[in-house]
Design an enzyme around this catalytic site. Structure first.
Site: not given
Ligand code: NI
Length: 138
Positions: A41, A79
């Protein structure tokens, strides 16, 4: 009292899967988020703090410093990572947006207090249409 928000983005992979259930039940409840081979996502994290404005700066918080804190404590750790495999503070967590948001709160609450503000809310957007908001309530 004033509320100030910093928005950061990251992308991450995960699988939402309850190991106590069959694959069929996981797919039924979690849909594509239970895909065994992961999926990703593009997340948007909004961090809202509250506090009084400084007479010297007019700021509640220096947003540059808040951004640096969020990057160091959260973004650098998640991340381009897999929540389930790569992120120690999410180990053994069912990586729903709710649980991820709660884990972020536990990390950010104290350092934001140390900066002289109070963490008011976290909003974590997982898809265009779905997001979670948390205000630190049990
Ligand atoms: Ni998902």
């Amino acid at each position: 009292m004033m509320y100030v928000t910093r928005r950061e983005t990251f992308n991450a992979a995960h699988k939402v899967y309850n190991p106590d259930w069959s694959d069929a039940k996981n797919m039924e409840v979690f849909g594509g988020c239970a895909n065994p081979n992961w999926h990703g996502h593009n997340y948007v994290l909004s961090v809202t703090v509250k506090g009084e404005m400084s007479k010297e700066t007019g700021f509640v918080i220096d947003l540059k410093l808040l951004s640096q804190l969020i990057k160091k404590e959260i973004i650098d750790k998640v991340d381009h990572k897999n929540f389930n495999l790569d992120v120690p503070f999410l180990k053994d967590t069912l990586t729903s947006t709710e649980n991820v948001t709660k884990a972020f709160w536990e990390i950010l609450d104290k350092p934001i207090a140390d900066m002289g503000c109070k963490l008011h809310s976290l909003k974590l957007q997982e898809t265009e249409n779905n997001y979670v908001e948390y205000f630190g309530e049990k």
